[in-house]
Scaffold this active site. Structure first.
Site, mmCIF file in Angstrom:
data_model
loop_
_atom_site.group_PDB
_atom_site.id
_atom_site.type_symbol
_atom_site.label_atom_id
_atom_site.label_comp_id
_atom_site.label_asym_id
_atom_site.label_seq_id
_atom_site.Cartn_x
_atom_site.Cartn_y
_atom_site.Cartn_z
ATOM 1 N N ARG A 156 39.726 37.090 36.012
ATOM 2 C CA ARG A 156 39.899 38.529 35.785
ATOM 3 C C ARG A 156 40.456 38.772 36.547
ATOM 4 O O ARG A 156 41.351 40.216 36.130
ATOM 5 C CB ARG A 156 38.542 38.308 36.717
ATOM 6 C CG ARG A 156 37.268 38.829 35.263
ATOM 7 C CD ARG A 156 35.529 39.243 36.037
ATOM 8 N NE ARG A 156 36.580 40.629 36.284
ATOM 9 C CZ ARG A 156 35.721 41.136 37.420
ATOM 10 N NH1 ARG A 156 35.285 40.580 38.666
ATOM 11 N NH2 ARG A 156 36.169 42.169 37.825
ATOM 12 N N ARG A 186 26.756 49.174 44.311
ATOM 13 C CA ARG A 186 27.882 49.777 43.811
ATOM 14 C C ARG A 186 26.837 50.803 42.208
ATOM 15 O O ARG A 186 27.086 50.507 40.864
ATOM 16 C CB ARG A 186 28.523 48.929 42.672
ATOM 17 C CG ARG A 186 29.326 47.767 43.812
ATOM 18 C CD ARG A 186 30.312 46.832 43.078
ATOM 19 N NE ARG A 186 32.127 47.261 43.084
ATOM 20 C CZ ARG A 186 32.251 46.909 42.148
ATOM 21 N NH1 ARG A 186 32.769 45.409 41.944
ATOM 22 N NH2 ARG A 186 34.050 47.133 42.509
ATOM 23 N N ASP A 198 39.664 44.055 49.228
ATOM 24 C CA ASP A 198 39.977 43.189 48.718
ATOM 25 C C ASP A 198 40.614 42.585 49.041
ATOM 26 O O ASP A 198 40.746 41.367 48.379
ATOM 27 C CB ASP A 198 40.426 44.029 47.113
ATOM 28 C CG ASP A 198 39.557 44.427 46.274
ATOM 29 O OD1 ASP A 198 38.225 44.759 46.123
ATOM 30 O OD2 ASP A 198 39.697 45.345 45.891
ATOM 31 N N CYS A 233 31.794 42.894 39.890
ATOM 32 C CA CYS A 233 31.713 42.071 41.021
ATOM 33 C C CYS A 233 29.961 41.867 41.621
ATOM 34 O O CYS A 233 30.002 43.482 41.930
ATOM 35 C CB CYS A 233 32.563 41.396 41.909
ATOM 36 S SG CYS A 233 34.379 40.799 41.302
ATOM 37 N N LYS A 253 46.236 45.093 38.502
ATOM 38 C CA LYS A 253 45.283 44.570 38.160
ATOM 39 C C LYS A 253 44.188 46.145 38.043
ATOM 40 O O LYS A 253 44.167 47.073 36.709
ATOM 41 C CB LYS A 253 43.873 43.959 38.587
ATOM 42 C CG LYS A 253 42.679 44.059 37.090
ATOM 43 C CD LYS A 253 41.829 43.085 38.045
ATOM 44 C CE LYS A 253 40.764 43.313 39.502
ATOM 45 N NZ LYS A 253 39.989 44.301 39.075
HETATM 46 C C1 UD1 Z 1 37.348 49.683 43.853
HETATM 47 C C2 UD1 Z 1 38.112 48.672 43.710
HETATM 48 C C3 UD1 Z 1 37.767 47.643 43.899
HETATM 49 C C4 UD1 Z 1 38.245 47.776 44.829
HETATM 50 C C5 UD1 Z 1 37.302 49.385 45.702
HETATM 51 C C6 UD1 Z 1 37.078 49.568 47.305
HETATM 52 C C7 UD1 Z 1 39.361 48.822 40.860
HETATM 53 C C8 UD1 Z 1 39.123 47.996 39.711
HETATM 54 N N1 UD1 Z 1 37.866 48.746 41.804
HETATM 55 O O1 UD1 Z 1 36.263 49.686 43.124
HETATM 56 O O2 UD1 Z 1 38.666 46.722 43.507
HETATM 57 O O3 UD1 Z 1 37.047 46.978 46.107
HETATM 58 O O4 UD1 Z 1 37.288 50.138 44.530
HETATM 59 O O5 UD1 Z 1 38.455 49.420 47.176
HETATM 60 O O6 UD1 Z 1 39.824 49.581 40.792
HETATM 61 N N2 UD1 Z 1 29.621 54.927 46.099
HETATM 62 C C9 UD1 Z 1 28.790 55.304 45.358
HETATM 63 N N3 UD1 Z 1 28.831 56.218 44.430
HETATM 64 C C10 UD1 Z 1 29.573 55.939 43.437
HETATM 65 C C11 UD1 Z 1 30.477 54.481 43.697
HETATM 66 C C12 UD1 Z 1 30.498 54.233 44.124
HETATM 67 O O7 UD1 Z 1 28.081 55.489 46.417
HETATM 68 O O8 UD1 Z 1 29.540 56.583 42.419
HETATM 69 C C13 UD1 Z 1 29.713 53.613 46.558
HETATM 70 C C14 UD1 Z 1 29.936 51.642 46.462
HETATM 71 O O9 UD1 Z 1 28.938 51.628 46.526
HETATM 72 C C15 UD1 Z 1 31.283 51.461 47.421
HETATM 73 C C16 UD1 Z 1 32.095 52.975 48.113
HETATM 74 O O10 UD1 Z 1 30.902 53.923 47.369
HETATM 75 O O11 UD1 Z 1 29.820 50.958 48.475
HETATM 76 C C17 UD1 Z 1 33.232 52.624 47.191
HETATM 77 O O12 UD1 Z 1 33.499 52.479 45.801
HETATM 78 P P1 UD1 Z 1 34.499 52.464 45.422
HETATM 79 O O13 UD1 Z 1 35.877 53.138 46.350
HETATM 80 O O14 UD1 Z 1 33.570 53.125 43.833
HETATM 81 O O15 UD1 Z 1 34.350 51.004 44.401
HETATM 82 P P2 UD1 Z 1 35.290 50.444 42.859
HETATM 83 O O16 UD1 Z 1 35.647 51.630 41.948
HETATM 84 O O17 UD1 Z 1 33.351 50.177 42.114
#
Ligand code: UD1
Length: 429
Positions: free
Chosen positions: A408, A131, A316, A126, A22
């Site tokens: 999902r 986030r 995850d 989620c 996914k």
């Molecule tokens: C992706 C995955 C999700 C997984 C996560 C971590 C997809 C569709 N989703 O989510 O399944 O759980 O990676 O492996 O691929 N953060 C910030 N600022 C930002 C962006 C992120 O502070 O602009 C923080 C987040 O709050 C979190 C950390 O960075 O603490 C990692 O998040 P991130 O890797 O960005 O997760 P997603 O890309 O949303």
């Protein structure tokens, strides 16, 4: 609303076909926005999130053709999507679509790169923490875009096009790395992305971009070097197998006992998980077909884990591993370092008789001799499947409510588990 009923106690034996990932399929679909030519994606999982993204892309004017299921094809066979973003008719991604799925926010980068502007609703997804999207915006700004937040929307403009830049992320983010990469491939000049995420799904997207004519060095490493090109062309790409689905079924077999081959699983994307499972006393072996998981007779051993960006233990799989540890022969400690609110499954596992104590970002899981079935509620995508895992070993009947979370991200879960002897049934309505 659908529910899933699990009658625990059956061992799992047989084989399970692993679906396309996914978390690779979604960004790969978004990549289609970068070219007016057709991007053909094979092995796309049949999931609610994929359908949602089809709708979101459709709103931008993208045509998606789905090849129908062929005679004799298994219910779990992935789909082929032919995606064509010949003309982008709208650069707005509205709240009602984006709020349902966080990854849809990632259209921001490609839209600015291709059209010089984008208006994208702040995301949902989620509820596992705050986030934020600050790192996404930083990446766009380093590439020369101006970003404002107005009325819950990010409005980004780069009227003269994006320019290559130096992006140094303060922490590892999968989404921000995708965003930076997708935007930089069409920027004018060179871009360096430091502290990039190395999750296999990022590598899959980068490899697809290269097939489309992008110039990217350092794929699968923490530093990506991109030389911008003026346009990208169509390509054909097969989505990698889902490592999270693989880990989930491995833990299900560990919990229920039995002998199952996870067909098509790629062990090299799961080294840390394989090692952790082996330390828990579960046999995991690479075979020509994928991964063979076995637990016959022996108990589950307690293992401490800490979630980390790849190649660490994936957040995850944290909930699923906790499900497994609820019946370990001793106490394990599970530390969550990626998301601050990712323990919502704890209170539901407790309804089944699990003994878990939370201390900040650490869960202390004291293994119990037996779990007993109960009504439980899915709170997010991965949490929901940890309850299925626990239900497989619980005595009596477990009824999982709010199954839409599970739909999902897990394709044909009931079919896959039932085919291996589990008593798992979806009750519609
Ligand atoms: C992706 C995955 C999700 C997984 C996560 C971590 C997809 C569709 N989703 O989510 O399944 O759980 O990676 O492996 O691929 N953060 C910030 N600022 C930002 C962006 C992120 O502070 O602009 C923080 C987040 O709050 C979190 C950390 O960075 O603490 C990692 O998040 P991130 O890797 O960005 O997760 P997603 O890309 O949303």
């Amino acid at each position: 609303m659908d529910r899933i009923r699990i009658r625990g106690g059956n061992k799992l034996n047989g084989s399970i076909e692993i679906s396309g990932a996914k978390n690779a399929a979604l960004p790969l679909m978004i990549v289609s926005l970068l070219t007016p030519e057709t991007l053909t994606l094979h092995n796309v999982p049949r999931l609610v999130d994929v359908l949602r993204l089809q709708k979101i892309l459709g709103n931008h004017g993208v045509d998606i053709m789905t090849a129908g299921k062929r005679a004799g094809q298994a219910a779990t066979a992935g789909e082929t999507l032919r995606i064509s973003a010949k003309t982008i008719v709208d650069t707005t991604a509205p709240y009602d679509l984006v709020s349902k799925m966080r990854a849809s926010f990632w259209v921001l980068g490609p839209l600015i790169a291709r059209c010089g502007e984008a208006k994208v609703s702040l995301p949902g997804g989620c509820a596992i923490g705050t986030r934020p999207v600050d790192m996404h915006l930083l990446a766009m700004e380093k590439l020369g875009a101006v970003c404002d937040i107005e009325n819950g929307y990010v409005i980004a403009r780069a009227k003269k096009g994006l320019k290559g830049g130096h992006i140094a992320f303060s922490k590892v983010s999968v989404g921000a790395t995708h965003a930076a990469l997708m935007a930089a491939v069409l920027a004018d000049g060179d871009t360096i992305i430091e502290n990039a995420a190395t999750e296999p799904e990022i590598g899959d997207v980068a490899e697809c971009l290269v097939k489309m004519g992008a110039k990217i060095e350092g794929i699968h490493s923490r530093t990506l070097k991109i030389t911008g090109v003026t346009s990208l062309h169509g390509a054909e790409h097969t989505v990698i197998p889902d490592r999270i689905e693989t880990g989930t079924y491995a833990m299900a077999v560990g919990m229920a006992g039995g002998d199952v081959t996870l067909r098509g699983a790629r062990a090299d994307t799961l080294d840390n998980v394989v090692l952790t499972m082996q330390r828990a006393g579960i046999a995991v072996d690479k075979t020509n077909e994928g991964l063979r998981i076995r637990r016959n007779g022996s108990g589950i051993l307690p293992v401490d884990v800490t979630t980390d960006p790849f190649p660490g233990f994936p957040t995850d799989l944290q909930a699923q591993f906790m499900g497994l540890m609820t019946m370990a022969q001793g106490t394990s400690h599970i530390r969550e370092t990626i998301f601050e609110n990712r323990f919502m499954h704890v209170q539901e596992l407790a309804r089944l008789g699990a003994d878990i104590h939370l201390h900040g970002d650490m869960a202390e899981v004291r293994g119990v001799r037996k779990l007993t079935g109960a009504d439980v509620m899915a709170t997010d995508l991965r949490a929901s499947v940890s309850l299925v895992i626990a239900g497989l070993a619980a005595e009596g009947e477990t009824m999982l409510h709010r199954v839409y979370h599970l739909d999902r991200g897990f394709e044909a879960l009931e079919e896959k588990l039932s085919a291996c002897g589990a008593d798992v049934t979806r009750i519609s309505g």
